[in-house]
Motif scaffolding. Sequence first.
Motif, short mmCIF file in Angstrom:
data_model
loop_
_atom_site.label_atom_id
_atom_site.label_comp_id
_atom_site.label_asym_id
_atom_site.label_seq_id
_atom_site.Cartn_x
_atom_site.Cartn_y
_atom_site.Cartn_z
N GLY A 131 12.14 15.88 4.16
CA GLY A 131 12.66 15.12 3.02
C GLY A 131 13.59 14.00 3.41
O GLY A 131 13.99 13.21 2.55
N ASN A 132 13.95 13.88 4.70
CA ASN A 132 14.79 12.77 5.13
C ASN A 132 13.98 11.47 5.15
O ASN A 132 12.82 11.45 5.55
N LYS A 133 14.63 10.40 4.76
CA LYS A 133 13.95 9.11 4.71
C LYS A 133 14.11 8.39 6.05
O LYS A 133 15.10 8.58 6.77
N LEU A 134 13.12 7.54 6.38
CA LEU A 134 13.14 6.80 7.64
C LEU A 134 12.27 5.57 7.52
O LEU A 134 11.48 5.42 6.58
N THR A 135 12.41 4.67 8.49
CA THR A 135 11.53 3.50 8.58
C THR A 135 10.96 3.44 9.99
O THR A 135 11.62 3.83 10.96
N LEU A 136 9.74 2.95 10.10
CA LEU A 136 9.10 2.75 11.40
C LEU A 136 7.99 1.74 11.24
O LEU A 136 7.57 1.42 10.11
N PHE A 137 7.50 1.22 12.37
CA PHE A 137 6.31 0.41 12.35
C PHE A 137 5.14 1.34 12.61
O PHE A 137 5.10 2.03 13.63
N TYR A 187 0.84 -1.20 0.00
CA TYR A 187 0.00 0.00 0.00
C TYR A 187 0.87 1.24 0.00
O TYR A 187 1.94 1.26 0.62
N ILE A 188 0.41 2.27 -0.69
CA ILE A 188 1.07 3.58 -0.67
C ILE A 188 0.02 4.58 -0.23
O ILE A 188 -1.02 4.72 -0.87
N ASP A 189 0.29 5.28 0.88
CA ASP A 189 -0.76 6.13 1.46
C ASP A 189 -0.78 7.52 0.83
O ASP A 189 -0.04 7.81 -0.12
N ASN A 190 -1.62 8.38 1.37
CA ASN A 190 -1.85 9.70 0.81
C ASN A 190 -0.62 10.60 0.85
O ASN A 190 -0.52 11.57 0.12
N TYR A 191 0.32 10.27 1.75
CA TYR A 191 1.56 11.04 1.86
C TYR A 191 2.68 10.46 0.99
O TYR A 191 3.79 10.99 0.99
N GLY A 192 2.38 9.37 0.30
CA GLY A 192 3.41 8.71 -0.49
C GLY A 192 4.25 7.75 0.33
O GLY A 192 5.24 7.21 -0.17
N ASN A 193 3.87 7.53 1.60
CA ASN A 193 4.58 6.56 2.43
C ASN A 193 4.33 5.15 1.92
O ASN A 193 3.23 4.83 1.48
N VAL A 194 5.33 4.32 2.03
CA VAL A 194 5.28 2.96 1.50
C VAL A 194 5.05 1.98 2.64
O VAL A 194 5.87 1.90 3.57
N ILE A 195 3.95 1.24 2.60
CA ILE A 195 3.65 0.27 3.64
C ILE A 195 3.93 -1.13 3.10
O ILE A 195 3.52 -1.48 1.99
N THR A 196 4.63 -1.91 3.90
CA THR A 196 4.99 -3.27 3.50
C THR A 196 4.11 -4.29 4.23
O THR A 196 3.35 -3.94 5.13
N ASN A 197 4.25 -5.54 3.86
CA ASN A 197 3.50 -6.60 4.53
C ASN A 197 4.28 -7.22 5.69
O ASN A 197 3.89 -8.27 6.23
N ILE A 198 5.37 -6.60 6.11
CA ILE A 198 6.18 -7.11 7.23
C ILE A 198 5.68 -6.49 8.53
O ILE A 198 5.72 -5.27 8.70
N GLY A 203 0.99 -1.54 12.83
CA GLY A 203 1.97 -2.57 13.12
C GLY A 203 2.71 -3.11 11.91
O GLY A 203 3.34 -4.16 11.97
N TYR A 204 2.70 -2.35 10.79
CA TYR A 204 3.38 -2.77 9.58
C TYR A 204 4.59 -1.88 9.31
O TYR A 204 4.54 -0.67 9.57
N LEU A 205 5.64 -2.47 8.80
CA LEU A 205 6.85 -1.72 8.47
C LEU A 205 6.54 -0.71 7.38
O LEU A 205 6.01 -1.06 6.32
N GLU A 206 6.90 0.54 7.64
CA GLU A 206 6.62 1.63 6.71
C GLU A 206 7.91 2.36 6.37
O GLU A 206 8.75 2.58 7.24
N ILE A 207 8.07 2.71 5.13
CA ILE A 207 9.19 3.52 4.67
C ILE A 207 8.63 4.89 4.33
O ILE A 207 7.72 5.00 3.51
N ALA A 208 9.16 5.91 4.98
CA ALA A 208 8.53 7.23 4.87
C ALA A 208 9.56 8.32 4.62
O ALA A 208 10.76 8.13 4.81
N ILE A 209 9.06 9.45 4.22
CA ILE A 209 9.83 10.68 4.11
C ILE A 209 9.28 11.65 5.16
O ILE A 209 8.07 11.87 5.23
N TYR A 210 10.16 12.19 5.99
CA TYR A 210 9.71 13.08 7.06
C TYR A 210 9.03 14.32 6.47
O TYR A 210 9.59 15.00 5.62
N LYS A 211 7.81 14.57 6.93
CA LYS A 211 6.99 15.69 6.47
C LYS A 211 6.90 15.72 4.94
O LYS A 211 7.08 16.76 4.30
N SER A 212 6.59 14.56 4.39
CA SER A 212 6.49 14.47 2.94
C SER A 212 5.30 15.26 2.43
O SER A 212 4.27 15.40 3.10
N ASN A 213 5.45 15.80 1.26
CA ASN A 213 4.38 16.54 0.58
C ASN A 213 4.51 16.22 -0.90
O ASN A 213 5.51 16.56 -1.53
#
Length: 288
Positions: A232-238, A174-185, A242-252
């Motif tokens: 614009g810095n990249k990061l990962t979090l759950f 899944y890719i959410d409204n902010y462009g964050n990438v959600i994985t199945n992990i 509870g799913y691993l997400e790859i995000a950009i801080y304050k993405s727009n």
Amino acid sequence: MSLITLTTDFGLKDHFVGAVKGAIYSELPEAKIVDITHLISPFNITETSYILKNAYKSFPKGTIHIVGVDSELSTENKHIALELDEHFFICPDNGLISMVASEVNPTKIVEINIHDYIESSFPVLDVFVQVASHIARGGSLNIIGKEIQSYKKLVEIQPKVNQDQTIIVGGVIYIDNYGNVITNITKKLFSLIGKGRNFTISAGRYQFKKIVNQYNEIVDYTVPSEQRMYDGNKLTLFNSAGYLEIAIYKSNLETVGGASTLLGLGYRDTITIEFDTVVKPEFVPINS
């Protein structure tokens, strides 16, 4: 008073959503209808499953959930109604219920058979609304269908673990409204397999060796605000689900961009976590 939710890929331009709501009100004038979303990517079953899993629990017990994604009836795509976690779901049997039922087994599943006297090219309107109305009036599932014991399961929503349990291979669901990438992990799987070991997350050309607890954890608040350069810095979090997400801080998506575009990650792309072979001595087992 009946509470009915709608989750579809109908979009908002056409008449479909309005027609379904009108049909519900015609059957149940006192019903309350809540739109979960109508912006599912067309026919995207995995995306539907993820959104439904994370939305339905916020509704009161007894809520009826109509799901219209890839809902055309065929010999390979039956229609089902089920009771699960004291909620009711009416949907095609195309695997979208997999993630919802991954932790709670359905109490009862029936294959809807009222198609015998309802001919329709729009089953959400003509069939699912009738089933929802029947349930809302206190009707039994056995009246509208034949009880079955299983449903189709989506293989792609399950990450894989290698034999020596040093690598988890997952994917983007899944890719959410902010462009964050959600994985199945999931966090649960990560903890169970990782056992506190150091790790490397590989996503396309990028690697991560740290998972933060919240988005702003990357910010050093001892630095004056005018000197901070974290957008614009990249990061990962759950994430909260509870799913691993790859995000950009304050993405727009209109300015900075999101993780999907900036990192070149799309639906079904592979995400890998490789763990060190040595378990940290301070690790506490998850079930201790």
